[in-house]
Design a protein around this motif. Structure first.
Motif, mmCIF file in Angstrom:
data_model
loop_
_atom_site.group_PDB
_atom_site.id
_atom_site.type_symbol
_atom_site.label_atom_id
_atom_site.label_comp_id
_atom_site.label_asym_id
_atom_site.label_seq_id
_atom_site.Cartn_x
_atom_site.Cartn_y
_atom_site.Cartn_z
ATOM 1 N N GLN A 131 0.799 -1.218 0.000
ATOM 2 C CA GLN A 131 0.000 0.000 0.000
ATOM 3 C C GLN A 131 0.829 1.264 0.000
ATOM 4 O O GLN A 131 0.320 2.341 -0.157
ATOM 5 N N VAL A 132 2.165 1.168 0.205
ATOM 6 C CA VAL A 132 2.970 2.387 0.277
ATOM 7 C C VAL A 132 3.692 2.634 -1.048
ATOM 8 O O VAL A 132 4.523 3.501 -1.156
ATOM 9 N N LYS A 141 10.226 0.811 4.219
ATOM 10 C CA LYS A 141 8.881 0.920 3.642
ATOM 11 C C LYS A 141 8.755 2.249 2.885
ATOM 12 O O LYS A 141 8.272 2.304 1.754
ATOM 13 N N LEU A 142 9.227 3.331 3.500
ATOM 14 C CA LEU A 142 9.164 4.660 2.884
ATOM 15 C C LEU A 142 10.064 4.738 1.647
ATOM 16 O O LEU A 142 9.701 5.282 0.620
ATOM 17 N N PHE A 195 11.599 2.180 -0.229
ATOM 18 C CA PHE A 195 11.484 1.204 -1.316
ATOM 19 C C PHE A 195 10.049 0.870 -1.696
ATOM 20 O O PHE A 195 9.809 0.170 -2.670
ATOM 21 N N GLY A 196 9.095 1.328 -0.889
ATOM 22 C CA GLY A 196 7.703 0.966 -1.181
ATOM 23 C C GLY A 196 7.408 -0.493 -0.920
ATOM 24 O O GLY A 196 6.470 -1.057 -1.466
ATOM 25 N N LEU A 197 8.218 -1.125 -0.069
ATOM 26 C CA LEU A 197 7.964 -2.531 0.283
ATOM 27 C C LEU A 197 6.947 -2.605 1.424
ATOM 28 O O LEU A 197 6.755 -1.641 2.152
ATOM 29 N N ASP A 198 6.329 -3.760 1.590
ATOM 30 C CA ASP A 198 5.493 -3.975 2.769
ATOM 31 C C ASP A 198 6.365 -3.877 4.010
ATOM 32 O O ASP A 198 7.536 -4.276 3.998
ATOM 33 N N TYR A 199 5.765 -3.407 5.098
ATOM 34 C CA TYR A 199 6.505 -3.207 6.346
ATOM 35 C C TYR A 199 7.182 -4.498 6.816
ATOM 36 O O TYR A 199 8.356 -4.514 7.176
ATOM 37 N N TRP A 200 6.426 -5.601 6.805
ATOM 38 C CA TRP A 200 6.992 -6.847 7.349
ATOM 39 C C TRP A 200 8.178 -7.335 6.527
ATOM 40 O O TRP A 200 9.136 -7.894 7.054
#
Length: 577
Positions: free
Chosen positions: A31-32, A180-181, A183-188
């Protein structure tokens, strides 16, 4: 040969991880993923990871014994160790968490800076030389110098692991939010990647790699925050007064947007220049301050750094340099926090200007400092600060993991199970297995505590260190009547009460566990005022009540311990041994 093969395998795994990150950053993930791909940031980030992996490979070739693994063979100078301690201490909580706390509550965010800093004179005058003269690998060597080894080592390992677990949570949350910020990856996914890299550093490089990663990161971070603070002040004609006035204006406007009357909005805006926004009552303020001050002197990964220098003089010098760098850093973080109010909360790209919330969900406020970097230095500096923030987290996590691993392998395995007869290779193997286990625990806890302010999470670790480790260390070194029974029972009472009160405090009971507001059994933000008193009282009462032969022997051994701790006579021979 096997060792070098392992090192090469580690580098290959991490390179694949970096490549995977870069690939994922380009795709539409989670979602990011609305963040545009910042290739400059990714390049700098990848460059830093590769540099630190090269250091780890170099350190692995020098890590032959348990002494090399835990303390870099005692060959670090006072200046280097001071920078490494500063690198260890200027963690994600300090850089990301305090700037976010200042952005949210203004003046009250200073309680972190002041509390974290005031702990250092305690270490300078009470601990540094005595630690170096009495210890070998861990703080249990010092606390248990004249005590029965079994119980004191068991307690010390428990205290270390609980503090390390809480401290690790904060670092993992910071790392997860950052990647997350970026690379736009999911947090986990971000948290798992950090966990994997951290395990590689510690498994192969030990204390030598950890120290050099910390030194490089400290230099980069100090340079980065200096530039940020100068640029924030430059935006206001180098007038702190103008910066604070603009901050009050922004906070007043946000309150007015929230439907407050002009008088209420003005009061809310002005409140950031005075206390009361974060710490609501005197007891919370005192308890919180005590946790930050005395917790510093009980943090296992900081205490462990005093065993990496050759003698007590260098230990003292390392504290001087560490205090200098840390004090300078905290002054700048305060400016950056106010810079976040004026530059980030007013920028629609980063925040919802009407509500004053940074975009990206509950944990996104932790990224305030990184967004200030983007505001003052564009994409290139944003990439640099992101890489440095990540380096900050990796360096601290590596130090924490190392102290946890040494507690299990040195205090429990080598001293308790093998009665001091363990060979160096077996001890190293246990240490590496513990590192893997701690890595998995850190990842799971990091995912569970995603929405917490990371400076606050670290303050809980400080409260536990101040309630369990510090009283035992202090009393065992400075009070002749302290006994094994007193130290273990008192320290355990401090440990149990601090953890229990933390769990039933509003921050964990309500915010993390989701219980209804007002249902917390313990009303204050930090348990230190109560749990420290319980620990000191327990040590004092149970030591005085102890009339056993063992206790008489321990009291009789105090003068010898005192001579060794004050003069260092016999210390070099013991560490050589």
């Amino acid at each position: 040969m096997k060792h070098h093969a392992l090192s090469r395998a580690a580098v290959a795994v991490a390179l694949a991880g970096v490549a995977g990150l870069a690939f994922a950053a380009g795709g539409d993930v989670g979602q990011v993923a609305k963040q545009p791909t910042n290739w400059i940031a990714i390049g700098m980030f990848s460059g830093f990871v590769l540099l630190t992996l090269w250091i780890t490979k170099w350190a692995a070739s020098r890590t032959k014994s348990a002494a090399d693994f835990y303390t870099a063979g005692g060959g670090i100078t006072g200046f280097q160790n001071g920078l490494a301690i500063a690198g260890d201490y200027m963690s994600a909580a300090s850089f990301l968490g305090i700037s976010a706390a200042v952005m949210a509550t203004g003046y009250d965010g200073l309680i972190y800076s002041i509390g974290f800093l005031v702990g250092w004179p305690i270490i300078t005058f009470l601990m540094a030389e005595r630690l170096r003269n009495l210890g070998k690998f861990t703080f249990a060597d010092v606390a248990g110098y004249r005590f029965k080894q079994g119980p004191i080592r068991g307690f010390a390992a428990s205290g270390t692991l609980v503090v390390v677990a809480f401290y690790l949570i904060a670092q993992m949350v910071g790392a997860g939010q950052l990647i997350k910020l970026l690379f736009g990856l999911d947090y986990w996914v971000a948290v798992v990647i950090v966990g994997a890299l951290m395990m590689i550093y510690v498994l192969f490089g030990g204390m030598t790699a950890t120290t050099w990663v910390q030194i490089i990161k400290a230099v980069l971070l100090l340079a980065g925050v200096t530039f940020m603070a100068i640029m924030v002040l430059a935006a206001f004609g180098f007038s702190p007064e103008a910066l604070f006035a603009k901050s009050v204006e922004v906070r007043t406007q946000i309150a007015a947007n929230g439907g407050k009357s002009p008088a209420e909005a003005s009061a809310i805006g002005l409140s950031i220049m005075g206390p009361g926004g974060f710490v609501k009552d005197p007891i919370s303020a005192i308890s919180f301050g005590m946790a930050l001050m005395f917790g510093t002197a009980g943090l296992p990964h900081i205490l462990m750094r005093f065993f990496t220098v050759p003698d007590a003089k260098e230990a003292r010098k390392s504290v001087f340099w560490a205090t200098t760098w840390i004090g300078y850093f905290y002054l700048l973080i305060f400016i950056i926090g106010f810079g976040a109010i004026t530059l980030v909360l007013t920028n629609p790209e980063f925040a919802d200007v009407a509500t004053g919330n940074i975009k990206g969900g509950a944990g996104a406020a932790n990224m305030a400092a990184v967004l200030v970097a983007k505001s003052v230095g564009g994409n290139v500096f944003y990439g640099f600060i992101s890489a440095v923030a990540f380096a900050t987290i990796l360096a601290v996590v590596a130090g924490l993991t190392l102290s946890g691993a040494s507690a299990v392998s040195h205090d429990v395995y080598a001293t308790l199970i093998k009665k001091g007869q363990a060979d160096s290779r077996a001890e190293l193997k246990v240490s590496r297995i513990t590192t893997l286990a701690l890595g998995v625990v850190a990842v799971l806890l990091g995912i569970a505590f995603e929405k917490q302010n990371i400076a606050f999470m670290v303050s809980l670790a400080f409260a536990i260190a101040a309630s369990a480790n510090f009283p035992v260390l202090f009393m065992s070194v400075l009070w002749k009547d302290c006994t094994t029974r007193g130290a273990v029972i008192g320290g355990s009472l401090g440990l149990i009460s601090s953890v229990a009160l933390t769990i039933v405090s509003p921050s964990v009971w309500e915010a993390t566990l989701g219980n209804p507001k007002g249902s917390a059994l313990f009303p204050y933000a930090s348990p230190a005022l109560f749990s420290m008193v319980i620990a000191f009282a327990g040590i004092w009462i149970f030591s005085l009540m102890d009339r056993s032969k063992q206790a008489q022997k321990e009291r009789a051994a105090f003068p010898a311990q005192q001579v060794r701790s004050e003069t260092g006579l016999g210390a070099s021979a013991a560490s050589a041994h």
